[in-house]
Design a protein around this motif. Structure first.
Motif: not given
Length: 196
Positions: A96-110
């Motif tokens: 969870r922490t890693m996904l939230l840290e790197s959320i900027s990597i994902y496209s806006e719709d994802l």
């Protein structure tokens, strides 16, 4: 494989996250052919290094997501010890922490799908219909799981017999055969078909 060699499989701007997560760990990354049984895999090696395998056919954002999932195993085991459950609360919190840290990597719709998933990370990618639909993974069938990835009272099929997990004895699992009423001991890496 060095981190920079992974770039062709990844979305842009992922290397800073990976460098932080890799830290000083010695990790073998193997890019494999498409596998129907899994998207990625993590193993701690006898020499204390780590091995992660990932399917080469994944779209960049999914490749990064799977790599994050596998690295979360490494970091959870390193931070909390080897006795934790592979997909237990320590792994979930790490992922969870890693996904939230790197959320900027994902496209806006994802991003909304990743944020929703991060609230209760699942061990199996196929348990998230939103992610499966987004990446169009209709042909992916994960019919088997390691028994160590299941929970107490989960039911599964092994060699055409139905079992229920009753508990754990040291590293092994005590399971009741529903068909004959006998109890059997299963090793953690026994491959079984989980029943929903």
């Amino acid at each position: 494989m060095s981190i920079t060699n992974l770039e062709k499989y990844l979305p842009e701007n992922t290397l800073p996250f990976l460098k932080t997560w890799f830290g000083e760990h010695y990790i073998h990354i193997k890019i494999t052919k498409a596998r129907n049984s899994k998207l990625g895999d993590y193993r701690k090696m006898p020499d204390k290094s780590h091995q992660i395998t990932i399917n080469s056919t994944l779209q960049p954002q999914l490749f990064f997501f799977v790599l994050t999932h596998e690295l979360a195993h490494l970091l959870a085991f390193e931070n909390f010890g080897n006795r934790i459950s592979p997909h237990g609360s320590e792994w979930k919190n790490t992922f969870r922490t890693m996904l939230l840290e790197s959320i900027s990597i994902y496209s806006e719709d994802l991003k909304p799908i990743i944020l929703k998933f991060s609230k209760a990370p699942k061990a199996n990618f196929m348990s998230s219909p939103d992610l499966v639909k987004y990446f169009h993974i209709e042909n992916y069938e994960d019919e088997t799981s390691y028994i160590e990835d299941l929970e107490t009272e989960d039911r599964f099929i092994y060699r055409k017999q139905t079992y229920i997990i009753e508990g754990k004895r040291k590293k092994n699992y005590i399971c009741l055969n529903i068909d004959n009423g006998k109890r059997y001991i299963f090793k953690p890496l026994a491959r079984v078909e989980k029943l929903s």
